[in-house]
Design a protein around this motif. Structure first.
Motif, short mmCIF file in Angstrom:
data_model
loop_
_atom_site.label_atom_id
_atom_site.label_comp_id
_atom_site.label_asym_id
_atom_site.label_seq_id
_atom_site.Cartn_x
_atom_site.Cartn_y
_atom_site.Cartn_z
N ALA A 197 -0.16 2.39 8.73
CA ALA A 197 -0.18 2.71 7.30
C ALA A 197 -0.05 1.40 6.52
O ALA A 197 0.88 0.63 6.71
CB ALA A 197 0.96 3.65 6.96
N GLU A 198 -1.00 1.15 5.64
CA GLU A 198 -1.04 -0.08 4.85
C GLU A 198 -0.91 0.28 3.37
O GLU A 198 -1.66 1.13 2.86
CB GLU A 198 -2.35 -0.82 5.09
N ASP A 199 0.02 -0.35 2.66
CA ASP A 199 0.21 -0.09 1.24
C ASP A 199 -0.84 -0.84 0.43
O ASP A 199 -1.57 -1.69 0.94
CB ASP A 199 1.62 -0.48 0.80
N TYR A 200 -0.88 -0.52 -0.88
CA TYR A 200 -1.85 -1.14 -1.77
C TYR A 200 -1.37 -2.52 -2.22
O TYR A 200 -0.19 -2.85 -2.17
CB TYR A 200 -2.09 -0.23 -2.98
N GLU A 201 -2.33 -3.32 -2.71
CA GLU A 201 -2.03 -4.69 -3.13
C GLU A 201 -1.34 -4.72 -4.50
O GLU A 201 -0.58 -5.64 -4.80
CB GLU A 201 -3.34 -5.50 -3.21
N ASN A 202 -1.63 -3.74 -5.34
CA ASN A 202 -1.15 -3.74 -6.72
C ASN A 202 0.28 -3.18 -6.81
O ASN A 202 0.76 -2.55 -5.85
CB ASN A 202 -2.07 -2.90 -7.59
N PRO A 203 0.93 -3.34 -7.95
CA PRO A 203 2.24 -2.70 -8.15
C PRO A 203 2.10 -1.19 -8.04
O PRO A 203 1.06 -0.62 -8.38
CB PRO A 203 2.63 -3.12 -9.57
N PRO A 204 3.12 -0.50 -7.56
CA PRO A 204 3.01 0.95 -7.40
C PRO A 204 2.95 1.68 -8.74
O PRO A 204 3.59 1.29 -9.71
CB PRO A 204 4.28 1.31 -6.63
#
Length: 696
Positions: free
Chosen positions: A231-238
């Motif tokens: 699972a990879e999170d996004y690059e931008n702020p949540p």
């Protein structure tokens, strides 16, 4: 592609299209469909890309068009690509949307951004616009189908479209502005919407529109198990509340954080058959000079798809229940709220979010302008006279003929008439037109039906005559078959007799040859007999001469004996003995002479008999010769007859074979007769059934 052209986002599979007009009935703008041919085609210049026809077509003749093939090809070529992902991903890949990021990165996507954060920026832009410009009416524009609809069909509403980019364009512009390391990367958009391609073409932002549907099918076809990727999170702020942006009302949920109570001046509306009639009425209100005294809401939170982006045109969730679609979204919202301090820290969350958004928002950066594409809409509205002409072609001559049955797909007879007037349909697709043709032809049909009844009766009578002829034919066939059997038996008996005769003739042929040989031998014997008789005749004739000599000697002897008697008489007693001798000699001579005469007579008779015999033998020889010739001729004739009988015997086998075939043909004729009788009965029954149907 030229600036004013619109990309095709729907393709028609003409092999599957059955011209049922379900697509026209489902289409909110109708005239982008051309039903004048055998297949319904699409005019992309005035198609808004709502995708409603895709769900309406039960034949799968309407197919989405996206850039998934080009996207995966670019990955294979190792091009520099980043991706942005719409918030509906949580609903389309529940529990695995972050694993999807891991898969994309394994394929070479360098960075992945969450459009939910772009939605946060979009709402921020809306609030600032409403606060700064205080518009009497503002239409939210996250949905490109709605934007295209206004640009083509109601350009008078363009000033009321929010002058801010959609969430996807917000995130793209944010990346270009605040992530310079990806400035030259191509951007793939993982989207639930087929119409997004139009937005990217119009603004020049976004390279690949990859629908969730195409992505899901690709993963399934290639047997990709997302659970096997990290699972990879996004690059931008949540994002926070905007993770709900893909749901109907998600915009309001987010806007309430910035402006509590905004929902009381907002119209939330979604669904193809709701939003477009609503916008049409708004346009009428504005065109009539209304809308300035609070008749219209401050904000219209509108979506093309009834289930929001979670069940968008580029997803496989069209039939999935709303609760099932939105459950993963609510779960995600709870998760992101926890990151910002939980739902109890609303004020704190607002401050955090305001600060983050301010870091990524710049005045003018997310401004959006629109095009007036009304020139694409070239549909002409017929005047009353022209409309009456079209109605006449549809066999509509009064109000009673205006059905508005929607069979044509336009919802009204006027809508169908406009389509025909513009060459987009034909009368044959009108239910009333076809009924009118049926009614008009009903009288003709009844007359034809009556004539049909007469002809059927004649046909039945004719059939009866045929049956009678067939029955007579059957009698003849039976007699013929019997005669064939009798003839066959007689011929077979004759053939047997011929074969026996030929066999006997062959056996007698040797006897005939022996007869010929015996006749030849008899003729030869007869010739030998004739020769022997001739020899005997000559011998007898010699004996006759000898007898004459003997007779002459006897006469002389008799004369001498007489002289001796005379001399003995002269001698007296001395001559008495000599007289006795001379007497005996004289008797002997007389006896000899008498015998000679008898013999001569006998020989004469023999010679005469021999002559007769010779003559008869000659005659017999002639007859035997003739008989031999006749016997030879008979033998030759018998030989020819035997040969003919042999050939006839051989031919009899062919005759026997022919007789067998003749019997078989006779049986076939019988079978054919029975079949013909069955067919005739069936035909008669069919004719009677036609008569019943005609009467009915």
């Amino acid at each position: 592609m030229k600036k004013d052209e619109l990309a095709a986002v729907i393709r028609v599979d003409e092999e599957k299209c059955v011209n049922c007009h379900a697509c026209i009935a489902a289409c909110p703008v109708k005239y982008c469909n051309n039903g004048a041919g055998e297949k319904v085609t699409v005019n992309h210049a005035i198609c808004i890309g709502c995708g409603n026809c895709i769900h309406a077509c039960t034949h799968q003749a309407r197919v989405i068009v996206d850039d998934s093939a080009e996207f995966f090809s670019a990955l294979d070529k190792k091009e520099k690509i980043i991706a942005i992902v719409a918030p509906a991903v949580a609903s389309n890949f529940p529990g695995r949307y972050l694993n999807l990021n891991g898969y994309l990165k394994s394929r070479g996507v360098e960075a992945i951004f969450d459009v939910s954060f772009g939605a946060e920026l979009t709402v921020f832009s809306y609030i600032k616009h409403i606060q700064a410009a205080a518009p009497p009416f503002c239409i939210a524009q996250p949905c490109p189908a709605i934007v295209t609809y206004i640009e083509i069909y109601h350009p008078e509403l363009l000033p009321y479209l929010a002058p801010a980019d959609s969430p996807m364009l917000h995130i793209i512009k944010m990346i270009r502005e605040y992530y310079p390391q990806y400035k030259n990367h191509r951007i793939a958009v993982l989207s639930p919407c087929i119409a997004k391609r139009r937005e990217f073409d119009e603004t020049g932002l976004g390279d690949y529109n990859v629908t969730f549907l195409a992505l899901y099918e690709y993963l399934e076809q290639n047997r990709v198990n997302l659970a096997s990727f990290a699972a990879e999170d996004y690059e931008n702020p949540p994002a926070e509340r905007a993770v709900t942006f893909s749901m109907p009302g998600g915009l309001l949920i987010t806007a309430e954080r910035h402006r509590p109570g905004i929902g009381r001046v907002t119209r939330k509306i979604e669904g193809v058959h709701t939003i477009y009639p609503y916008l049409e009425n708004v346009a009428k209100t504005i065109n009539s000079g209304g809308g300035k005294n609070g008749e219209l809401p401050v904000l219209v939170d509108c979506l093309n798809c009834e289930k929001g982006c979670n069940g968008g045109t580029g997803t496989r969730n069209g039939e999935t229940p709303m609760d099932q679609l939105e459950a993963p979204i609510w779960k995600r919202r709870a998760e992101v709220e926890a990151k910002y301090g939980g739902s109890k820290s609303v004020e704190k969350n607002q401050k955090k979010m305001f600060k983050i958004l301010s870091n990524y928002w710049k005045k003018g950066l997310y401004h959006r302008s629109y095009r007036d594409l009304s020139k694409n809409y070239t549909i002409k509205i017929p005047n009353n006279q022209e409309l009456a002409g079209v109605y006449k072609s549809l066999r509509k001559f009064g109000e009673q003929d205006i059905y508005d049955c929607n069979t044509c797909g336009y919802g009204s007879c006027r809508g169908m008439a406009i389509a025909i007037f513009n060459g987009l349909n034909r009368p044959e697709n009108c239910h009333h037109y076809n009924l009118s043709l049926i009614d008009e032809d009903r009288g003709t049909i009844e007359r034809l039906n009556e004539n049909l009844g007469i002809q059927v009766e004649k046909s039945l009578s004719f059939m009866k005559g045929i049956n009678d002829l067939i029955n007579n034919l059957n009698d003849q066939i039976v007699r013929q078959a019997s005669a064939i059997e009798e003839s066959s038996a007689a011929i077979e008996q004759m053939m047997a007799t011929i074969n026996n005769t030929a066999s006997m003739a062959q056996k007698k042929q040797s006897a005939i040859q022996m007869l010929v040989s015996n006749v030849e031998q008899g003729r030869a014997s007869m010739r030998e007999t004739i020769e022997a008789v001739g020899t005997i005749t000559k011998g007898v004739e010699g004996v006759g001469s000898t007898i004459k000599v003997i007779s002459a000697i006897a006469a002389n002897t008799n004369l001498l004996s007489m002289n001796a008697a005379i001399e003995a008489a002269h001698a007296g007693d001395a001559g008495r003995g000599f007289a006795v001798v001379s007497g005996e000699i004289r008797r002997l001579s007389e006896t000899t002479r008498e015998n000679s005469r008898n013999i001569a007579n006998t020989l004469t008779g023999i010679i005469d008999g021999i002559k007769v015999t010779t003559a008869r033998s000659s005659t017999t020889d002639t007859l035997i010769t003739t008989m031999a010739e006749e016997v030879n001729g008979f033998a030759n004739t018998m030989t020819e007859l035997i040969n003919s009988l042999g050939e006839l015997s051989i031919g009899s086998k062919e005759i026997t074979t022919a007789l067998v075939l003749l019997r078989e043909h006779a049986e076939a004729i019988k079978d054919g007769y029975h079949t013909m009788m069955d067919k005739t009965r069936t035909l008669e029954e069919s004719m009677q059934m036609i008569t019943q149907m005609e009467r009915q």
